[in-house]
Structures are given as C-alpha cells and as structure tokens.
Write a protein that holds these residues in place. Structure first.
Motif, short mmCIF file in Angstrom:
data_model
loop_
_atom_site.label_atom_id
_atom_site.label_comp_id
_atom_site.label_asym_id
_atom_site.label_seq_id
_atom_site.Cartn_x
_atom_site.Cartn_y
_atom_site.Cartn_z
N LEU A 84 0.84 -1.20 0.00
CA LEU A 84 0.00 0.00 0.00
C LEU A 84 0.88 1.25 0.00
N LEU A 85 1.95 1.23 0.76
CA LEU A 85 2.90 2.35 0.74
C LEU A 85 3.47 2.53 -0.66
N GLY A 86 3.80 1.44 -1.31
CA GLY A 86 4.30 1.50 -2.69
C GLY A 86 3.27 2.07 -3.64
N VAL A 87 2.01 1.67 -3.47
CA VAL A 87 0.94 2.22 -4.31
C VAL A 87 0.88 3.73 -4.13
N LEU A 88 0.95 4.18 -2.89
CA LEU A 88 0.88 5.62 -2.62
C LEU A 88 2.06 6.37 -3.25
N THR A 89 3.25 5.75 -3.26
CA THR A 89 4.39 6.41 -3.92
C THR A 89 4.16 6.50 -5.42
N LEU B 267 6.16 9.09 -7.88
CA LEU B 267 7.53 8.63 -7.70
C LEU B 267 7.80 7.47 -8.65
N SER B 268 8.79 7.63 -9.50
CA SER B 268 9.17 6.56 -10.43
C SER B 268 10.44 5.89 -9.92
N ILE C 246 7.00 -2.83 -1.98
CA ILE C 246 7.03 -1.44 -2.46
C ILE C 246 7.18 -1.40 -3.97
N LEU C 247 8.03 -2.26 -4.52
CA LEU C 247 8.19 -2.32 -5.97
C LEU C 247 6.87 -2.68 -6.66
N HIS C 248 6.23 -3.75 -6.18
CA HIS C 248 4.96 -4.16 -6.79
C HIS C 248 3.91 -3.06 -6.62
N GLY D 162 0.50 1.67 -8.41
CA GLY D 162 0.11 3.05 -8.14
C GLY D 162 0.14 3.92 -9.38
N HIS D 163 1.07 3.62 -10.28
CA HIS D 163 1.15 4.36 -11.55
C HIS D 163 -0.01 3.97 -12.47
#
Length: 185
Positions: free
Chosen positions: A75-80, A85-86, A125-127, A132-133
């Motif tokens: 979820l943190l990764g989705v938010l980034t 954030l790329s 975070i990667l996934h 998220g993008h």
C-alpha cells in the motif's frame, strides 16, 4: 512430477501474453475496483509473487506478520506510485522479486524475522509502486489490495498443504519464470 510440468506449461502459456502486466506508457487505461481486483490475477509477475509470499511465510518464524507487513508495504508503494515517484528499473526489479521468491522457496530458506520483513517490504514497495502508476484511483487500490491479500492467503493455504518437496519444485518453477521475466524486462 506432474505438478512441475503443469506449472511450467502454465507459466510459458501465460507469459506469452502477460509477461509484463505493468505498462509504463499509460497504455492500460482500465480503472476502478474491478480493474484493481483482476490485475493481480492477470499479471503473471504479481500472481506468482503473491502466491510465493504466502507459501514462504508459512515456514518463517514471523509467519503472520510477514504477509500483513507485505500488504502494508505494498500500500505504501501504491501511494508512492500515485504520488508520481518513479523507481528506475521497476520492471526489472519486479521480475527479480519473482525470481528471488522462487529461490527462497526452492532452497527452503528461513531468514531472521527482521531480514525477512525488510526484504519483503522492498519487494512489496516495488509491486505497489507499479500499480500506483497504473491504477491510481481509490477503488482500484481497494480491489488490488483485496485480490493481493486473497492470493497471499491462497499461498498460505498451499504452504500448509503441500509437502516440502512440492514446495521446493514450485519454488524452482517460480524462480525459472522469474528468470524468464527478467530476460523480458
């Protein structure tokens, strides 16, 4: 032996059309709860990673904290990703997570809880960043998180049911598929 053949055949069949479910150029425009729910089921990388996390977590000492931490970090990764954030080499990194999770299963490696959590956190975070993008809406994220949690749970069920030899063969097949995805990234 039949399980290994089935997994290899399924991986090759699916990989031909779904090798990279993360489209960087904005080609995939489907959004909403259904898109988020279906994405982990149609992206080979995400599908295998979630199942592997579930299977592997069963044999770790922090057995329940690892999947929950993975979902939180995803979820943190989705938010980034939603924030723009790329992460450089994202597709390569995601393919590498699949390969490494397969190796962990194939080798039946047990890691100290802190190391296991940190490693899975980075993978998550990667996934999550990729999703998220692609699926930046709240409804998409809810579907993604629900489906991912379901796949991890299914992996945990498999982890409890499969004999160790089958877990190792499954891990080897996942590692091989991850290596193939690396070649395509």
């Amino acid at each position: 032996m039949h399980l290994l053949r089935f997994i290899a055949l399924a991986a090759l069949t699916i990989a031909s059309s779904y090798a990279q479910a993360h489209v960087q150029g904005g080609v995939w425009h489907s959004h909403g709860f259904r898109a988020g729910l279906l994405h982990p089921l149609t992206g080979l990388d995400h599908l295998l990673a979630m199942l592997a996390v579930g299977i592997w977590s069963v044999r770790q000492s922090a057995t329940l904290r690892l999947p929950l931490g993975f979902i939180a970090a995803m979820l943190l990764g989705v938010l980034t990703g939603v924030a723009g954030l790329s992460i450089p080499g994202l597709e390569t990194g995601i393919a590498l997570t699949v390969a490494l999770l397969g190796v962990l299963l194939a080798a039946a490696l047990r890691l100290p809880p802190v190391l296991a959590a940190a490693m899975l956190g980075v993978f998550a975070i990667l996934h999550g960043n990729a999703h998220g993008h692609e699926l930046p809406e709240v409804a998409s994220t809810l579907g993604l998180m629900l489906s991912s949690a379901g796949l991890i749970y299914a992996g945990r069920v498999l982890g409890h049911k499969l004999p160790m030899l089958a877990v190792k063969w499954t891990g080897a097949a996942i590692a091989a598929t991850g290596t193939m995805l690396l070649a395509l990234a």
